[in-house]
Enzyme design. Structure first.
Site, short mmCIF file in Angstrom:
data_model
loop_
_atom_site.label_atom_id
_atom_site.label_comp_id
_atom_site.label_asym_id
_atom_site.label_seq_id
_atom_site.Cartn_x
_atom_site.Cartn_y
_atom_site.Cartn_z
N ARG A 1 0.82 -1.22 0.00
CA ARG A 1 0.00 0.00 0.00
C ARG A 1 0.85 1.27 0.00
O ARG A 1 0.47 2.27 -0.61
CB ARG A 1 -0.96 -0.03 1.19
CG ARG A 1 -2.14 -0.96 0.92
CD ARG A 1 -2.82 -1.51 2.15
NE ARG A 1 -3.91 -2.40 1.74
CZ ARG A 1 -3.74 -3.65 1.30
NH1 ARG A 1 -2.51 -4.16 1.23
NH2 ARG A 1 -4.79 -4.37 0.92
N ARG B 1 -10.03 -10.22 -0.02
CA ARG B 1 -11.18 -10.42 -0.90
C ARG B 1 -11.66 -11.87 -0.85
O ARG B 1 -12.83 -12.13 -0.62
CB ARG B 1 -10.79 -10.02 -2.33
CG ARG B 1 -11.92 -10.12 -3.33
CD ARG B 1 -11.44 -9.86 -4.74
NE ARG B 1 -12.52 -9.91 -5.70
CZ ARG B 1 -12.36 -10.08 -7.00
NH1 ARG B 1 -11.12 -10.23 -7.50
NH2 ARG B 1 -13.39 -10.14 -7.83
N HIS C 1 -2.73 -10.22 -13.37
CA HIS C 1 -4.13 -10.43 -12.99
C HIS C 1 -4.86 -11.18 -14.10
O HIS C 1 -4.90 -10.74 -15.25
CB HIS C 1 -4.81 -9.09 -12.71
CG HIS C 1 -6.20 -9.22 -12.20
ND1 HIS C 1 -6.48 -9.36 -10.86
CD2 HIS C 1 -7.39 -9.27 -12.83
CE1 HIS C 1 -7.79 -9.46 -10.70
NE2 HIS C 1 -8.36 -9.42 -11.88
N ALA C 2 -5.46 -12.32 -13.77
CA ALA C 2 -6.08 -13.18 -14.76
C ALA C 2 -7.27 -12.49 -15.43
O ALA C 2 -8.18 -12.02 -14.74
CB ALA C 2 -6.54 -14.49 -14.12
N HIS D 1 -13.28 -20.20 -14.48
CA HIS D 1 -13.93 -18.89 -14.46
C HIS D 1 -13.61 -18.11 -15.73
O HIS D 1 -14.52 -17.58 -16.40
CB HIS D 1 -13.48 -18.09 -13.23
CG HIS D 1 -13.97 -16.67 -13.25
ND1 HIS D 1 -15.15 -16.28 -12.69
CD2 HIS D 1 -13.42 -15.54 -13.79
CE1 HIS D 1 -15.33 -14.98 -12.86
NE2 HIS D 1 -14.29 -14.51 -13.53
N GLU D 2 -12.34 -18.01 -16.08
CA GLU D 2 -11.97 -17.22 -17.25
C GLU D 2 -12.51 -17.83 -18.54
O GLU D 2 -12.90 -17.10 -19.46
CB GLU D 2 -10.44 -17.07 -17.32
CG GLU D 2 -9.82 -16.33 -16.14
CD GLU D 2 -10.40 -14.94 -15.91
OE1 GLU D 2 -10.89 -14.33 -16.88
OE2 GLU D 2 -10.37 -14.46 -14.76
N HIS E 1 -15.94 -16.57 -19.40
CA HIS E 1 -15.96 -15.35 -20.21
C HIS E 1 -15.76 -15.67 -21.69
O HIS E 1 -16.48 -15.16 -22.55
CB HIS E 1 -14.85 -14.39 -19.76
CG HIS E 1 -15.07 -13.75 -18.43
ND1 HIS E 1 -16.15 -12.92 -18.17
CD2 HIS E 1 -14.35 -13.80 -17.28
CE1 HIS E 1 -16.07 -12.48 -16.92
NE2 HIS E 1 -14.99 -13.01 -16.36
N GLU F 1 -19.67 -12.31 -15.25
CA GLU F 1 -18.85 -12.88 -14.18
C GLU F 1 -19.46 -14.17 -13.62
O GLU F 1 -18.74 -15.07 -13.19
CB GLU F 1 -18.69 -11.86 -13.05
CG GLU F 1 -17.95 -10.59 -13.44
CD GLU F 1 -16.51 -10.84 -13.81
OE1 GLU F 1 -15.93 -11.87 -13.38
OE2 GLU F 1 -15.93 -10.02 -14.56
N LYS G 1 -15.41 -0.08 5.77
CA LYS G 1 -14.90 -1.45 5.87
C LYS G 1 -15.19 -2.03 7.25
O LYS G 1 -15.60 -3.20 7.37
CB LYS G 1 -13.40 -1.46 5.60
CG LYS G 1 -13.01 -1.23 4.16
CD LYS G 1 -13.09 -2.49 3.32
CE LYS G 1 -11.89 -3.38 3.55
NZ LYS G 1 -11.88 -4.53 2.60
N HIS H 1 -8.82 -3.87 -9.55
CA HIS H 1 -10.09 -3.45 -10.15
C HIS H 1 -10.35 -1.97 -9.97
O HIS H 1 -10.90 -1.30 -10.86
CB HIS H 1 -11.24 -4.27 -9.56
CG HIS H 1 -11.01 -5.74 -9.64
ND1 HIS H 1 -10.19 -6.41 -8.74
CD2 HIS H 1 -11.45 -6.68 -10.52
CE1 HIS H 1 -10.16 -7.70 -9.05
NE2 HIS H 1 -10.90 -7.88 -10.11
N TYR I 1 -19.20 -8.17 -9.36
CA TYR I 1 -18.84 -9.36 -8.57
C TYR I 1 -19.85 -9.62 -7.46
O TYR I 1 -20.07 -10.78 -7.10
CB TYR I 1 -17.43 -9.18 -8.00
CG TYR I 1 -16.41 -8.93 -9.07
CD1 TYR I 1 -16.03 -9.94 -9.95
CD2 TYR I 1 -15.84 -7.67 -9.23
CE1 TYR I 1 -15.12 -9.71 -10.96
CE2 TYR I 1 -14.91 -7.43 -10.24
CZ TYR I 1 -14.56 -8.44 -11.11
OH TYR I 1 -13.65 -8.21 -12.11
#
Length: 630
Positions: A190, A285, A356-357, A387-388, A391, A415, A493, A517, A527
Site C-alpha cells: 500500500r 477479498r 491479474h487473470a 472462471h476465465e 468469459h 462474471e 470497511k 479493479h 462481482y
C-alpha cells in the site's frame, strides 16, 4: 432531399471508381458519407428507419474494427510493459474514443421514437460523448501510469530479495502465518501502490466524473448504476445484502475465532473486526487460503485435489484442456486453436507483465485469449481457469450479434457464468468423475467441509465487493471530501465488512487503488451481483440436468440439455434487458438470494451452532461507533 443526397454521393465517389480503393480509403469514405449525409438532418432529424439501419450497420462494423485495434494494443502493453507499447495502447484507445464521440453525435440526428424496439435499443448503445482531446489523453495516461505502478511494484524484504505481487507477495499472503511478515507485505504494498497512485487516481476520477456529466449522468457512480437498467438498483442490492448479512456474520465470527486461536489475543479481538492483513490475500477479498485453519472436520476425504494434480502431472496446459473439456461436455464451444498459440498462460521471463487473470475478446469473431500467470498443479488456478473460460464461452456465444450487443446481459452475468462453472467443477462429485478424487464419500461432514470451502470464495466476498462500490459511489458524488476518502473507506470497511486496517492510516494513504479493479477502473458490483446470479443459474441448470439431491452436490457437466439452455441465454448477449435474459433461464425477473441461501443452508445452521458452542459474539464492535452502515 433525395437529390441532394445523390449529389453528395456523386461528389464523394468522383475519381474513386477509376482504381481499386484501399481499405483505409473505404473506411474514410464510409465515415465521410455519414458525416455529410447526417449533417443534413442537423435541424430536422431523420425518421427513416431504413437509413437508420444502414447507419447502425456502418457503426457496428467500424466499432468492431476499432475495438480490435484497441484490444490488440492493450494486450501488447499488458503482456509486455514498455513505453512504446504504452504509447500505442493510448493512441488506439484515443482513436476509439474519438469515433464513439462522433458516432454519438451522428446518432443524435435520428428521431428514433417511431423505430422498432431493436433499432431503438441499438441507438441507445451507440457511442458516448468525450472530453476534449487533451483531457482524454490525460485520462488515458493517468490510467496507464497507475497500471504500470501496479504491475512493476516490488517490495524488498531484505537487501537481496525484492518481490513482485505475483508470485512472491501473493505467496506470503496466501500461505504465511507469520503475523509480522504478513503485516510488512500488506503495508509495503500500500505504501508503494496506494500512495503513489493517490494523486493520479484523484485526478483520474475528476476527469471520469466530468465525462459522465457530459453524457447526462449525475456522476460516474450514477453511470455505473444505470447500466443495470433498474431505477432501484442500489436499494435492491442493499436489500439483498440484508438477507445475506446474518449468514456472513456467522462466518465472520467463526473465522475470527480461528484467527484468534492461531495468532492470539494480542492481535485478534474476539469482539472486534478482523485485521485486514490476516485474510488470505493482499486485499482480504477471497478467504480460501484460510481453509486449512478453518476446516470444520479434519480427517475427512480431501476436497482439495492439489496432491492428485501433482501425481497426475496437471501442468498449466493440462488444466486448461480439462476445463475446456468441461464446457465441451455440455455441447458448448471449445476454444479455437489460436487460443493456445496467442494466450499468455504463464508468466514470461525477462519482461514486465500484468498477471491479474483476464479473458480477452479481440472483436474479430475468432480470436479469444487469456492472460494469466498460471502455476502447475494449483487447484486455485484450476478454478480460476474455469472462471476465465466462462468469459470466453460468453464471447463465443454472442459473437454474431451486432457490436452494440456483444456484451453480457449485465456485468454480473458475464462474471457469474465462469464462477458457476468453477463451483460445479470443484464439487467432490465432479472431481471424482474426472479422476482427481479417487474415492467419493459424501456424508454430512464432507458436505460441511465443501460448503466451507465455497463460502470462503462467495459469502465472504459479498460485503467486500459491496463496500468498494458504495464507497466509490459516495466519493464520486462528492458526499465524501477528497481529503477524507481513505478515512471514510476504512470506516465503511469496519462497519460493513467487519475488517480493520492493522496499522494507522494517514492523509498520505489511499488504499483502494492498491486493488487491481479500482486501480484500473472496474466496478465491483459486477462481482456482488455475480455471486447472487451464479446460484440462480446453477439451480435452474441443475433442474434441467435432472439432478436429484441437495443443490450443493449438483454436477451438471455432461448435460447437453443444460448446455443448450445456457447457450440460449448467452446468445442473447445484451440484446434484451437482463431481466429478460434471466427469465429465459430461470423463469424469474429479479435477482434473488433464495438459491444461494438454500445452497449454503447446512453450513449456516452448522455455524450458528458452532458459534453458540464457542460462546462467540456474532457481529463486531467498531472503533467509530457505527453499529450498522445501513
Amino acid at each position: 432531399m433525395a437529390g441532394l443526397t445523390l449529389a453528395i454521393l456523386c461528389l464523394l465517389f468522383v475519381g474513386i471508381f477509376s482504381r481499386t480503393m484501399t481499405n483505409i480509403e473505404k473506411e474514410e469514405l464510409n465515415q465521410e458519407y455519414w458525416r455529410t449525409v447526417l449533417d443534413i438532418f442537423r435541424a430536422d432529424q431523420s425518421q427513416d428507419e431504413a437509413e437508420a439501419r444502414e447507419f447502425l450497420s456502418y457503426y457496428n462494423d467500424e466499432k468492431l474494427r476499432l475495438l480490435n485495434g484497441e484490444t490488440v494494443a492493450s494486450w501488447n502493453y499488458s503482456t509486455n510493459i514498455t513505453d512504446h507499447n504504452d504509447l500505442l495502447s493510448q493512441l488506439a484507445a484515443g482513436k476509439l474514443s474519438v469515433f464513439e464521440s462522433e458516432a454519438n453525435l451522428l446518432a443524435s440526428r435520428f428521431d428514433t421514437s417511431k423505430f422498432s424496439d431493436d433499432i431503438r435499443r441499438q441507438f441507445e448503445k451507440v457511442g458516448s460523448k468525450s472530453l476534449g482531446l487533451e483531457e482524454m489523453a490525460e485520462m488515458g495516461e493517468l490510467k496507464s501510469k497507475m497500471g504500470e505502478i501496479y504491475a512493476k511494484t516490488k517490495v524488498c524484504t531484505d537487501t537481496n530479495t525484492c518481490l513482485n505481487l505475483e508470485p512472491g507477495l501473493t505467496k506470503i499472503m496466501g500461505q504465511s502465518t507469520n503475523y509480522t511478515e504478513r503485516l510488512f507485505a500488506w503495508e509495503s504494498w500500500r505504501n508503494e501502490v496506494g500512495r503513489k497512485s493517490k494523486p493520479l487516481y484523484e485526478r483520474f476520477i475528476e476527469l471520469k466524473n466530468a465525462q459522465s456529466v457530459l453524457n447526462g449522468y449525475a456522476d460516474l457512480g450514477d453511470e455505473w448504476r444505470k447500466r443495470y437498467e433498474t431505477d432501484s438498483f442500489e436499494q435492491d442490492m442493499e436489500d439483498i445484502y440484508r438477507q445475506m448479512e446474518p449468514f456472513y456474520k456467522e462466518l465472520h465470527a467463526y473465522v475470527r475465532r480461528k484467527l484468534y486461536d492461531t495468532y492470539g489475543g494480542k492481535y485478534v479481538d474476539l469482539t472486534g473486526p478482523l485485521p485486514a492483513h490476516l485474510l488470505s490475500d493482499m486485499w482480504g477479498r477471497f478467504w480460501n487460503n484460510l481453509y486449512p485453519l478453518l476446516e470444520p472436520y479434519s480427517g475427512k476425504p480431501a476436497i482439495d485435489p492439489t496432491e492428485e494434480l501433482k501425481k497426475q502431472n496437471y501442468t498449466v496446459r493440462k488444466m486448461f484442456e480439462t476445463a475446456d473439456n468441461f464446457f465441451a461436455s455440455m455441447g458448448l464451444e471449445k476454444v479455437p486453436d489460436t487460443f493456445w498459440d496467442l494466450s499468455m498462460l504463464e508468466k514470461p521471463e525477462g519482461r514486465d507483465v500484468i498477471c491479474h487473470a483476464t479473458a480477452w475478446d479481440f472483436y474479430d469473431r475468432k480470436d479469444y485469449r487469456i492472460r494469466m500467470c498460471t502455476n502447475d498443479f494449483n487447484f486455485e488456478d484450476f478454478n480460476t481457469i474455469h472462471h476465465e473460460l466462462g468469459h470466453i464461452q460468453y464471447f463465443q456465444q454472442y459473437k454474431d450479434l451486432p457490436a452494440v450487443y456483444q456484451d453480457g446481459a449485465n456485468d454480473g452475468f458475464h462474471e457469474a457464468i465462469g464462477e458457476m462453472m468453477a463451483m460445479v467443477a470443484a464439487t467432490p462429485k465432479h472431481l471424482h468423475k474426472i479422476g482427481l478424487i479417487k474415492e467419493l464419500k459424501q456424508d454430512a461432514e464432507v458436505d460441511i467441509n465443501f460448503l466451507m470451502s465455497q463460502a470462503l470464495i462467495t459469502i465472504s466476498t459479498l460485503p467486500f465487493h459491496l463496500t468498494n462500490d458504495l464507497w466509490r459511489w459516495r466519493a464520486f458524488s462528492g458526499r465524501i471530501e477528497v481529503d477524507d476518502w481513505n478515512e471514510e473507506f476504512w470506516k465503511m470497511k469496519e462497519s460493513i465488512v467487519g475488517v480493520k486496517a492493522p496499522v494507522l492510516r494517514t492523509k498520505a494513504d489511499l488504499d483502494p487503488p492498491s486493488l487491481y479493479h479500482i486501480n484500473q477502473d472496474w466496478d465491483m458490483m459486477r462481482y456482488f451481483t455475480r455471486t447472487i446470479l451464479q446460484f440462480q443459474f446453477a439451480e435452474s441448470l441443475c433442474k434441467i440436468a435432472g439432478h436429484d439431491g441437495p443443490l450443493h452436490q449438483c454436477d451438471f457437466s455432461g448435460s447437453i440439455e443444460a448446455g443448450s439452455a445456457l447457450k440460449n441465454m448467452l446468445q442473447l448477449g445484451s440484446r434484451r434487458p437482463w431481466q429478460d435474459a434471466l427469465e429465459s433461464l430461470t423463469g424469474e425477473r429479479k435477482m434473488s438470494a433464495k438459491p444461494i441461501l438454500k445452497y449454503f443452508q447446512p453450513l449456516q445452521e452448522w455455524l450458528v451452532e458452532k458459534n453458540k458452542e464457542n460462546g462467540d459474539l456474532v457481529g463486531w464492535n467498531t472503533s467509530h461507533g457505527w453499529s450498522s452502515y445501513f
